[in-house]
Design an enzyme around this catalytic site. Structure first.
Site, mmCIF file in Angstrom:
data_model
loop_
_atom_site.group_PDB
_atom_site.id
_atom_site.type_symbol
_atom_site.label_atom_id
_atom_site.label_comp_id
_atom_site.label_asym_id
_atom_site.label_seq_id
_atom_site.Cartn_x
_atom_site.Cartn_y
_atom_site.Cartn_z
ATOM 1 N N THR A 27 0.844 -1.188 0.000
ATOM 2 C CA THR A 27 0.000 0.000 0.000
ATOM 3 C C THR A 27 0.879 1.238 0.000
ATOM 4 O O THR A 27 1.798 1.347 0.815
ATOM 5 C CB THR A 27 -0.881 -0.025 1.272
ATOM 6 O OG1 THR A 27 -1.793 -1.103 1.129
ATOM 7 C CG2 THR A 27 -1.638 1.275 1.458
ATOM 8 N N HIS A 177 -6.154 -11.082 -0.954
ATOM 9 C CA HIS A 177 -5.460 -10.658 0.274
ATOM 10 C C HIS A 177 -6.138 -11.304 1.488
ATOM 11 O O HIS A 177 -6.948 -10.698 2.178
ATOM 12 C CB HIS A 177 -5.496 -9.135 0.373
ATOM 13 C CG HIS A 177 -4.567 -8.588 1.410
ATOM 14 N ND1 HIS A 177 -3.883 -9.382 2.297
ATOM 15 C CD2 HIS A 177 -4.189 -7.311 1.704
ATOM 16 C CE1 HIS A 177 -3.143 -8.636 3.089
ATOM 17 N NE2 HIS A 177 -3.308 -7.368 2.739
ATOM 18 N N ASN A 180 -2.689 -10.898 6.978
ATOM 19 C CA ASN A 180 -2.401 -9.680 7.753
ATOM 20 C C ASN A 180 -3.571 -9.063 8.515
ATOM 21 O O ASN A 180 -3.654 -7.841 8.655
ATOM 22 C CB ASN A 180 -1.770 -8.622 6.828
ATOM 23 C CG ASN A 180 -0.456 -9.100 6.239
ATOM 24 O OD1 ASN A 180 0.045 -10.160 6.600
ATOM 25 N ND2 ASN A 180 0.115 -8.343 5.320
ATOM 26 N N TYR A 182 -6.804 -8.849 7.837
ATOM 27 C CA TYR A 182 -7.930 -8.248 7.127
ATOM 28 C C TYR A 182 -9.097 -9.240 7.033
ATOM 29 O O TYR A 182 -9.090 -10.266 7.698
ATOM 30 C CB TYR A 182 -7.468 -7.694 5.771
ATOM 31 C CG TYR A 182 -6.465 -6.574 5.984
ATOM 32 C CD1 TYR A 182 -6.861 -5.402 6.636
ATOM 33 C CD2 TYR A 182 -5.128 -6.699 5.608
ATOM 34 C CE1 TYR A 182 -5.956 -4.380 6.890
ATOM 35 C CE2 TYR A 182 -4.216 -5.677 5.860
ATOM 36 C CZ TYR A 182 -4.639 -4.525 6.499
ATOM 37 O OH TYR A 182 -3.754 -3.513 6.759
ATOM 38 N N ASN A 236 -0.668 -10.797 17.765
ATOM 39 C CA ASN A 236 -0.737 -9.502 18.459
ATOM 40 C C ASN A 236 -0.560 -8.307 17.531
ATOM 41 O O ASN A 236 -0.022 -7.282 17.938
ATOM 42 C CB ASN A 236 0.299 -9.425 19.593
ATOM 43 C CG ASN A 236 -0.250 -10.051 20.861
ATOM 44 O OD1 ASN A 236 -1.443 -10.372 20.929
ATOM 45 N ND2 ASN A 236 0.602 -10.244 21.849
HETATM 46 C C1 LIG Z 1 4.561 0.341 3.052
HETATM 47 C C2 LIG Z 1 4.045 -1.073 3.152
HETATM 48 C C3 LIG Z 1 2.776 -1.353 2.685
HETATM 49 C C4 LIG Z 1 2.297 -2.675 2.706
HETATM 50 N N1 LIG Z 1 1.061 -2.943 2.162
HETATM 51 C C5 LIG Z 1 0.655 -4.230 2.001
HETATM 52 C C6 LIG Z 1 -0.506 -4.537 1.252
HETATM 53 O O1 LIG Z 1 -1.197 -3.671 0.682
HETATM 54 N N2 LIG Z 1 -0.845 -5.853 1.157
HETATM 55 C C7 LIG Z 1 -0.116 -6.849 1.749
HETATM 56 O O2 LIG Z 1 -0.464 -8.018 1.634
HETATM 57 N N3 LIG Z 1 1.005 -6.571 2.442
HETATM 58 C C8 LIG Z 1 1.422 -5.299 2.560
HETATM 59 N N4 LIG Z 1 2.611 -5.026 3.191
HETATM 60 C C9 LIG Z 1 3.460 -6.134 3.651
HETATM 61 C C10 LIG Z 1 4.492 -6.496 2.588
HETATM 62 O O3 LIG Z 1 3.877 -7.114 1.468
HETATM 63 C C11 LIG Z 1 5.544 -7.487 3.152
HETATM 64 O O4 LIG Z 1 4.869 -8.589 3.674
HETATM 65 C C12 LIG Z 1 6.390 -6.857 4.245
HETATM 66 O O5 LIG Z 1 6.896 -5.595 3.852
HETATM 67 C C13 LIG Z 1 7.562 -7.766 4.634
HETATM 68 O O6 LIG Z 1 8.407 -7.985 3.518
HETATM 69 P P1 LIG Z 1 9.845 -7.225 3.430
HETATM 70 O O7 LIG Z 1 10.588 -7.555 4.685
HETATM 71 O O8 LIG Z 1 10.492 -7.763 2.197
HETATM 72 O O9 LIG Z 1 9.534 -5.752 3.361
HETATM 73 C C14 LIG Z 1 3.092 -3.712 3.228
HETATM 74 C C15 LIG Z 1 4.367 -3.402 3.720
HETATM 75 C C16 LIG Z 1 4.846 -2.109 3.674
HETATM 76 C C17 LIG Z 1 6.245 -1.813 4.158
#
Ligand SMILES: Cc1cc2nc3c(=O)[nH]c(=O)nc-3n(C[C@H](O)[C@H](O)[C@H](O)COP(=O)(O)O)c2cc1C
Length: 369
Positions: A27, A177, A180, A182, A236
């Site tokens: 996002t 999705h 997380n 939702y 949590n």
């Molecule tokens: C700015 C931001 C926005 C995110 N938005 C979503 C999202 O819209 N949908 C989703 O499934 N995960 C979302 N996530 C989680 C990421 O897909 C991912 O699981 C998380 O950043 C961990 O991966 P990384 O360590 O490679 O960043 C978001 C993470 C970040 C940092």
């Protein structure tokens, strides 16, 4: 690191990718217009810059007005949104990339401010005691409205429409999705779902809504274009708490998905340290790999090295990188050429405009400046 396993092409019966590096859904809250439409100038450029990924999964995109829960997130339910996304998919395809859209309903993580004062929908009337990112800043979440059967039916239709729209917009596929905290996760989890009808109680019942949506979507788009995302050891966060049924619920769902012909199953390693949490699984890829026979994507805090290892060990087929893709549009080239990764700026994750979005330089641009 030319011999990094992340750089190998991937071919399954449903997915052909030029490498195993996936851009995780993120996002970014840049659809700053009345109708929440993605634009050529912002989202078009942003995703095009990252088209060397084997696969891009877009930011969560709401399937209806009722599904929204954050400011300036794009949708995939109106004609204007479909037209906006068409520009994005074209730019990614023109660069030889592939792109799935993530279909999103936040359920109780929303706020009445998004719904003209009406309560957000959820499996049960239980407040996650979290915060919602509203147009007026962060606000405490409220006790949501328990969904009626009619509202469940309506939501299933919204996902069908969104899937159809995604195909019209030129996406290579969609990701549900179901992760997380939702809406789908709220149905799976015992702390957020205390329903006594066929959508609550047993594991099968708590998974029912998810499978009804998946079945309905499979009627309108090819099933092999559908991916799904889960975060089994989420604890949590967003009002979700692990209990004795949590991992068995995900085991049931993931095993049952072998009966489907999906593009992939996308899992996240735990977002927090759950080594001391009862009933948690600490190594998600290792635990779930033997249970699922299709394409498995894994995510969370991977590096070029750990990504190489998880693929080489056979515990996953693809690795999704989130934050590294924010600040490294050329992440694939950086892995190929062993170039250091640029650090992301957390302060501009969700701010409007190009700053912190389309203005991260590739290593090539840095060298020539
Ligand atoms: C700015 C931001 C926005 C995110 N938005 C979503 C999202 O819209 N949908 C989703 O499934 N995960 C979302 N996530 C989680 C990421 O897909 C991912 O699981 C998380 O950043 C961990 O991966 P990384 O360590 O490679 O960043 C978001 C993470 C970040 C940092």
């Amino acid at each position: 690191m030319k011999d990094n396993a992340l750089l190998q092409p991937y071919h399954s019966k449903n997915l052909s990718l030029k490498n195993r590096i996936v851009m995780a859904p993120m996002t970014r809250s840049r659809a700053v217009n009345e109708e929440r439409v993605p634009t050529n100038e912002l989202q078009g450029l942003y995703y095009e810059q990252r088209a060397s990924a084997g696969l891009i999964i877009t930011e969560g995109s709401q399937v209806s007005e009722a599904a929204v829960g954050y400011v300036n997130t794009p949708g995939i339910y109106s004609k204007a949104q479909v037209e906006g996304w068409k520009l994005v998919t074209k730019r990614v395809h023109d660069k030889g990339g592939k792109i799935f859209i993530q279909l999103w309903h936040v359920g109780r993580m929303s706020h009445p401010d998004f719904h003209r004062g009406e309560l957000p929908l959820a499996p049960s009337a239980i407040n996650p005691n979290s915060q919602s990112f509203t147009p007026e800043g962060f606000k405490d979440t409220v006790t949501p409205k328990e969904m009626t059967k009619f509202e469940i039916e309506d939501t299933i239709n919204d996902f069908m429409n969104a899937a159809t729209n995604a195909m019209e917009a030129g996406f290579d596929g969609v990701e549900i999705h179901s992760s997380n905290g939702y809406l789908f996760h709220q149905f799976f989890n015992g702390t957020s779902n205390v329903r006594t009808d066929e959508y609550g109680g047993s594991i099968e019942n708590r998974a029912r809504f998810f499978f009804e949506v998946l079945d309905a979507m499979s009627e309108v788009i090819p099933q092999e274009k559908i991916g799904v995302r889960f975060n089994p050891s989420l604890h949590n966060l967003f009002g979700i708490t692990l209990d004795k049924d949590t991992i068995p619920t995900f085991e049931y769902i993931i095993k049952k998905l072998n009966d489907y012909n999906l593009a992939y199953v996308h899992l996240s390693e735990p977002f927090t340290d759950v080594s001391e949490v009862p009933y948690a699984v600490t190594d998600i890829a290792k635990h779930f790999r033997p249970l699922y026979h299709g394409t498995l994507m894994i995510n969370n805090q991977f590096t070029a090295e750990t990504g190489h290892e998880v693929i080489s060990s056979g515990d996953a087929d693809l690795v999704a990188f989130g934050k590294p893709f924010i600040s490294n549009p050329d992440l694939v080239e950086r892995i190929e050429q062993d170039i250091e990764w640029a650090q992301w700026d957390q302060d501009t994750f969700y701010t409007p405009g190009e700053k912190g979005y389309t203005d991260y330089a590739s290593a090539k641009m840095e060298q020539s400046s």
